[in-house]
Design a protein around this motif. Structure first.
Motif, short mmCIF file in Angstrom:
data_model
loop_
_atom_site.label_atom_id
_atom_site.label_comp_id
_atom_site.label_asym_id
_atom_site.label_seq_id
_atom_site.Cartn_x
_atom_site.Cartn_y
_atom_site.Cartn_z
N SER A 124 -76.03 -43.90 -83.66
CA SER A 124 -75.49 -42.83 -83.42
C SER A 124 -73.82 -43.39 -83.14
CB SER A 124 -75.79 -42.15 -81.91
OG SER A 124 -74.84 -41.39 -81.35
N THR A 125 -72.99 -42.57 -83.03
CA THR A 125 -71.49 -42.96 -82.94
C THR A 125 -70.93 -42.82 -81.58
OG1 THR A 125 -70.41 -40.79 -83.78
CG2 THR A 125 -71.24 -42.55 -85.43
N PRO A 126 -69.89 -43.43 -80.88
CA PRO A 126 -69.30 -42.93 -79.79
C PRO A 126 -68.83 -41.54 -79.84
CG PRO A 126 -68.39 -45.11 -80.60
CD PRO A 126 -69.51 -44.53 -81.49
N TYR A 127 -68.38 -41.04 -80.92
CA TYR A 127 -68.04 -39.67 -81.01
C TYR A 127 -69.07 -38.69 -80.89
CZ TYR A 127 -65.80 -35.41 -83.06
OH TYR A 127 -65.09 -34.17 -83.19
N GLN A 128 -70.20 -38.99 -81.25
CA GLN A 128 -71.47 -38.22 -80.91
C GLN A 128 -71.98 -38.35 -79.62
OE1 GLN A 128 -73.90 -39.90 -83.96
NE2 GLN A 128 -73.79 -38.27 -85.47
N GLU A 129 -71.91 -39.44 -78.78
CA GLU A 129 -72.35 -39.63 -77.40
C GLU A 129 -71.40 -38.93 -76.46
OE1 GLU A 129 -75.20 -41.18 -76.57
OE2 GLU A 129 -75.65 -41.70 -78.81
#
Lengths: 280, 347
Positions: free
Chosen positions: B108-113
């Motif tokens: 996952s990415t920081p954006y998604q989190e």
């Protein structure tokens, strides 16, 4: 200005987010080819009139082919739920992410249900899509479609089976304290229902004085079908068998309905309850 | 007591630890936790929560965030009494928590989190880049969590805590893994947040780290608050002041005479011989001393023809404060913590 969002809409949004997150993982990269091979391969093979099947296996119409394909779904899709979901909660708990989620202004019940539906959708969507492709393959081979009622029953039973497995997997994932116990509990429950259930049935039959030396006797068949109500795999098979003719394993419809409702409510409710009690 | 954002009175919590017995394999016994914690947090304050490992800092943070249910005591948020068993959602909205050492990993990415937290909080997901920019992660928005360094993971945890502009920020060991540049930037973020009226509770076992940003500190030991107030007031109360360390290339002759001639003050000192240099430590007087007084000592040595090549005054550490407050020897503070565990075992 922030407007209030309805719990159902929030649950849906979070479930889809969880589904997307699960779907784009390496585990799904491993699982998808297995599902394709098992579901499409078995439906293609069983519907081939030239295929040599064991004597007692009959596949004379599309639903009977789907019934035989369901044995492969029992193996592959349920394994998929285990692969994706065995650490669904324990991983978040160990890494600390659960603490971040629990701090947020959201009911733990919705958070837990979103995990459950997210996991369920991850394996159910490809399984159902592949099952529909399987129906097309069966038509290619047999030039016959299953009836709408049969197709709906198959999709319903398969979706329910995967929902039961999702609940069980997340429930045991809540109980796991580390990655090792998460694997053991996740795979262990899958093994119990997929591989060892016949042994459990035989043991119980012995305890209740039912002859287990001849598994084709009526008393044993009747007993085993009742014991199967306590296994998601068994219930799945019983649900599908209800549409098959010439089968001695017939149980009253109310038993199947009661078992389906119980399997749908008890593990999921228990999971959500445990989840809300979890300490992050 | 009006105007307080968060208030605790006699709050206690104990962990329940598995202790299987033959007759009851699920038996749980009472473990360590926190006891009779009373404190308050006012708007715009930055409070440091200090204590050694196992003092109960994280437990207190979790109780404040609603992650742990206290067994007794009263919690008030914005003046309203909170049900200890179920933290209401409006109260959760007021608190942002950055837990200790979150192990962000996966594809996952920081954006998604951040997007997930925004959805949970029913906020506009167009703000993701702004939130990531606040903590300097905007250029890592679409990289996988696995590729983030520990410092970047800390920043992501901070970003999660800042979502929704909570009035109370609980930061558990936020400096772990941050490089000096990031720490300076982090301190500035904290000051800006406090200026905008937010209350911040920040835990650390590094006192020097907190000294630059906090208004006051709370000292915890063995699950209890043993002291609280401004750092300078605590130092004065317990007469904890920085010593002076002077380093000379050669041995200082007639050191006792030099020291006795200094302004009629009797200062304790110690001379240690090291390989290649001599270290003279002058212990601080009970009332402490100013920079001018320290400079006078330096001049006094130079007047007596002894010029040190190094001159320092080491910062007071948490251990100094703990040993002063608890009355325990600095080396025994950790051992005392162990005694706490043994006491529980005996129960």
């Amino acid at each position: 200005m922030i407007t209030e969002i309805s719990p159902i809409k929030l649950l849906l949004k979070l479930s889809l987010l969880e589904f997307r997150k699960n779907f784009l993982t390496l585990r799904m990269g491993v699982l998808l080819p297995i599902l394709i091979l098992f579901i499409l391969g078995s439906s293609w093979g069983f519907s081939d009139e030239n295929a040599n099947l064991p004597a007692e296996v009959n596949a004379n119409n599309p639903f009977e082919v789907l019934f035989l394909t369901s044995l492969f779904i029992l193996f592959s899709s349920t394994l998929g739920i285990v692969l994706v979901g065995f650490d669904g909660i324990s991983k978040k708990r160990i890494s600390g992410l659960l603490a971040i989620e629990f701090c947020q202004p959201i009911s733990k019940r919705i958070l837990g249900l979103s995990q459950l539906f997210g996991l369920w959708l991850t394996v159910t969507i490809p399984t159902i899509i592949l099952s529909l492709f399987a129906v097309v393959l069966i038509f290619k081979q047999m030039n016959m479609w299953p009836s709408l009622a049969e197709l709906i029953l198959f999709i319903f039973a398969t979706s329910m089976l995967l929902f039961w497995y999702s609940s069980i997997q997340l429930l045991v994932s809540c109980l796991a304290r580390d990655m090792g116990s998460a694997v053991t509990l996740g795979v262990g429950t899958w093994l119990l229902f997929t591989m060892i259930w016949l042994l459990v049935t035989a043991l119980l039959a012995t305890v209740f004085g039912v002859d287990v030396t001849n598994t084709s006797n009526e008393k044993f068949i009747s007993f085993s079908s009742k014991v199967d109500l306590f296994s998601p795999n068994g219930l799945y098979q019983l649900l599908l068998e209800s549409q098959l003719e010439n089968l001695s394993r017939k149980l009253p419809a109310w038993m199947l309905v009661l078992a389906t409702i119980s399997w749908s409510l008890i593990p999921s409710t228990f999971f959500v309850w445990i989840f809300t009690k979890l300490r992050a | 007591m009006e105007g307080s954002l968060l208030e605790l009175k006699d709050v206690g919590f104990n962990y329940r630890l598995y202790s299987p017995k033959i007759i009851n394999p699920f038996f749980k016994k009472e473990g360590l936790g926190i006891e009779k914690i009373s404190m308050r947090m006012d708007p715009g304050n930055i409070i440091g929560l200090v204590g050694p490992n196992g003092a109960g800092k994280t437990t207190l943070m979790k109780v404040l965030a609603g992650l742990l249910v206290p067994k007794n005591g009263i919690i008030k948020i914005s003046g309203k009494l909170i049900d200890n068993n179920e933290r209401p959602l409006w109260a959760k909205k007021l608190i942002g928590m950055m837990p200790e050492n979150i192990n962000w990993y996966g594809t996952s990415t920081p954006y998604q989190e951040i997007k997930k937290i925004l959805i949970i909080r029913n906020m506009n997901t167009r703000n993701i880049n702004f939130i990531l920019k606040q903590v300097g992660l905007n250029n890592k928005a679409n990289e996988t969590l696995n590729s983030l360094s520990q410092g970047m993971k800390q920043r992501l945890s901070l970003a999660c805590a800042l979502i929704g502009n909570p009035k109370i920020l609980l930061l558990d060991e936020p400096m772990n893994g941050l490089d000096p540049v990031a720490r300076t930037a982090f301190n500035q973020i904290l000051k800006n947040l406090a200026e905008s009226g937010r209350t911040i509770l920040i835990s650390s076992h590094q006192l020097a780290e907190l000294e630059r940003v906090v208004d006051s500190i709370i000292v915890m030991h063995e699950g209890k608050i043993i002291e609280e107030g401004k750092i300078i007031d605590i130092k004065n109360k317990y007469k904890i002041h920085e010593d002076l360390i002077l380093k000379f290339k050669n041995k200082v002759g007639n050191l006792r005479t030099i020291m006795s001639n200094f302004k009629n003050e009797s200062l304790n000192f110690e001379e240690l011989d090291f390989d290649g240099f001599v270290q003279v430590t002058i212990f601080s007087p009970n009332k402490g001393w100013s920079i001018d007084q320290k400079m006078l000592i330096l001049e006094h040595f130079i007047d007596n023809c002894y010029t040190p090549y190094d001159f320092s005054s080491p910062k007071i550490t948490l251990t100094d404060i703990l040993s002063a407050v608890t009355g325990l020897d600095a080396t025994k503070i950790g051992m005392n913590l162990q005694r706490g565990y043994y006491r529980v075992e005996e129960e």
